[in-house]
Enzyme design. Sequence first.
Site, short mmCIF file in Angstrom:
data_model
loop_
_atom_site.label_atom_id
_atom_site.label_comp_id
_atom_site.label_asym_id
_atom_site.label_seq_id
_atom_site.Cartn_x
_atom_site.Cartn_y
_atom_site.Cartn_z
N GLN A 289 0.84 -1.19 0.00
CA GLN A 289 0.00 0.00 0.00
C GLN A 289 0.88 1.24 0.00
O GLN A 289 1.92 1.25 0.67
CB GLN A 289 -0.87 -0.02 1.25
CG GLN A 289 -2.14 0.77 1.13
CD GLN A 289 -3.08 0.49 2.30
OE1 GLN A 289 -2.69 0.60 3.44
NE2 GLN A 289 -4.31 0.13 2.00
N GLY A 290 0.51 2.26 -0.74
CA GLY A 290 1.25 3.52 -0.73
C GLY A 290 0.33 4.66 -0.40
O GLY A 290 -0.05 5.44 -1.27
N SER B 250 0.21 6.28 3.36
CA SER B 250 0.81 7.19 4.35
C SER B 250 2.07 7.86 3.82
O SER B 250 2.79 7.30 3.00
CB SER B 250 1.20 6.40 5.62
OG SER B 250 0.06 5.89 6.24
N SER C 202 3.87 -1.86 4.25
CA SER C 202 4.27 -3.23 4.59
C SER C 202 4.61 -4.02 3.34
O SER C 202 3.87 -3.98 2.36
CB SER C 202 3.15 -3.93 5.36
OG SER C 202 3.05 -3.38 6.65
N GLU D 260 -13.00 -3.75 3.23
CA GLU D 260 -12.20 -4.31 4.32
C GLU D 260 -13.04 -4.53 5.57
O GLU D 260 -12.91 -5.53 6.26
CB GLU D 260 -11.04 -3.36 4.63
CG GLU D 260 -10.14 -3.88 5.73
CD GLU D 260 -9.16 -2.82 6.24
OE1 GLU D 260 -9.40 -1.63 6.02
OE2 GLU D 260 -8.19 -3.22 6.86
N GLU E 283 -7.08 6.67 18.59
CA GLU E 283 -7.63 7.99 18.92
C GLU E 283 -8.52 8.50 17.77
O GLU E 283 -9.60 9.04 18.00
CB GLU E 283 -6.49 8.98 19.19
CG GLU E 283 -5.75 8.73 20.51
CD GLU E 283 -4.85 7.49 20.49
OE1 GLU E 283 -4.45 7.05 19.39
OE2 GLU E 283 -4.55 6.96 21.58
#
Lengths: 376, 326
Positions: A126-127, A129, A161, A244, A357
């Site tokens: 995944q790209g 963040s 990851s 998901e 949070e």
Amino acid sequence: MQLDPTADDLIFRESARVWLAENVPASDAPHEGQPARKYATDWVARCHSGGWSGLAWPEAHGGRGLSAARLIIWYEEYVRARAPSALDCTFVALNHAGPTLIACGTDEQKAFHLSRILEGRSIWCQGFSEPGSGSDLASLATVGKVDGEHLVVNGQKIWSSYADIADYQELLIRTEQGSQRHRGLSWVICDMSLPGITVRPIRNMAGVSHFAEIFYDDVRIPLSDVVGKVNDGWNVAMTTLGFERRTAAIALQLELSVKVEDLITLAEPATGTATAHLLADLRAEAAALRAMTYRTLLREPETPFDGSMMRLVFAELSQKIHRAAIDILGPEALVAGRWTHDYMESYSETIAGGTAEIQRNIIAERILGLPREARP
Amino acid sequence: MTFDLTISDDQRQILDAAKIMLGRNYPQSRLRDSNACDSMTPLVEFGAFVLALPDTQDGAGFSVVEEALLHAAFGRHLVSPSSMAAAIGLRIALATGRDDLANAIGTGEIKVCAGTETGAGMLLFEPDGAAQAILRRADGIRLVDLAEADIIPQTAMGHGRPVARATTPAAVSNNAPAGEDLNLIATLLTCAQLLGVATGARDLAVDYAGIREQFGRPIGSFQAIKHHCANMAIGVDMLSAQLDMAAIALRDRREDAAFQIAALVRLAPKIALSNARLGIQIHGGIGFSAEADAQLYIKHAHVLGALAQGKDLLSLPAPLAPLEEN
């Protein structure tokens, strides 16, 4: 409200159990690098040849299109048989990239990628963040400028990851110059072998390198690899996340019930001790997480955000279980082992995919309807 | 569909009717000025105690799933635990062949209160006018005739709703407790009421956080308050999912029923108390006063918690245990 298996369901359960008993690998999964890739892709290929991959994918796209009931039965058997964790290097391809391509991809994109994913021939990362865009994903700054038939990409992604062993990446970039927040983004298939991509693995606190940061220097990605419309990437990304919530997490959530049983076996607590009380609480919470999982699958949600409560219970219960394991092991926990490794890894649960949070803010604002935070 | 956790039309109708009945007869505000015991008459008229009895026993033919949903609604209105006691007392009377007694409980002629045994004898909750009590002891539950008992009213925790001490009649120890199935139903309904308390405390706190202003904006816009509210919502979601699971397992006589109930009772008192406590904190000064309703949830959660007891969860086989390795 019914949880009544039919005769066919029972036959399905039996066939799943038999297949898993014969096919689940005897060895534990390696944590990083090419050995991790080989182990995970071999397992997906084996599932595929047995007719057990893409269970939630529609049949038209090579999946089995199983009902929620059948998915529940499969994953109950899956975790009880101690099949490999679903959260390995094939997770993004099977649970994010594939479903996104099914929902938003072109015929060419589907024809090329879907079978590769289902057969364990390609790994995705995944790209999303970036160093400056974690919880605030919509502030992302990696840019893609149209140049003829290509996007020219420059910038940096992080916490990706398995980027070091991935073939493709689902890449979210800003393609409209000067656009703000959720507007002007595009969701792009990035071939990780393209010139200009540099992957630097990052060692995590568990001592292994399965995530990485990625640098893009004038990386030329064909416009034909944009998924959905150019500048509509946020909606494409939301499609993935919605998927998901419903299925990808079943295995992980049910796995916690098995972990609690393993912990009880490890601890052998005497009745009435503090450890016995702690383990009983963990067992009860794992049971409730299972109940929440089934409800999410088997009842129309009242809001699109209902899954965020289940997700948070999962993340925090996972941490509680692993902390309990460390307490039970005592000083022995200081020597590397399965529980110790998983304990270290569990620190990511309340960070990855939206911090605890942020999840609580979403629950308070979107489910309970509390007023939005004052923004600067 | 064989796997479906949707609330059915029947269940929805029961809940809608209950909401109207409870709003009319048991508004939370009734407890501000008076500590009188709740009348059970509106519940008798609603058919609450015979909801899950079969037609052949003059019941409405629903199951413990519907009954659990109904008792969660009772808990939200802080209805006396005598409601649980009547539903269970009636069943024990039927199971022991005392049809007249069952009938009298069903029509409200005989009131049953809830009680638990402490080292000092029986503790009865809202005992006024009760001729029978459902008594919880370590070895199970019993229906106890209060005719011989000497009932001495006590001041309740925080000057809350009526509580009394009574000596345990000698006959109690000579009688076997009610069957395990009734024990499980009593636990299920008590936990359902605890879910109602947790839900009511959440809603009261969320409403208040949306209207109370400090620093020029509603306190619910601050993260610290939001996160308390989110934790209350999570507790409710967990508990209600587990309640459904346990009720279905019990209705269908599944082999994991005892496990699911034991897991439920492990969670319910903690979540109800936690929500009630957060509710006080979110209300601030007014939450500490007896003039606001927030404190009622704490006291009710403690009473129901004393009535909720289950088997040792670790002594039961787990439904998702790993399969034997070959």
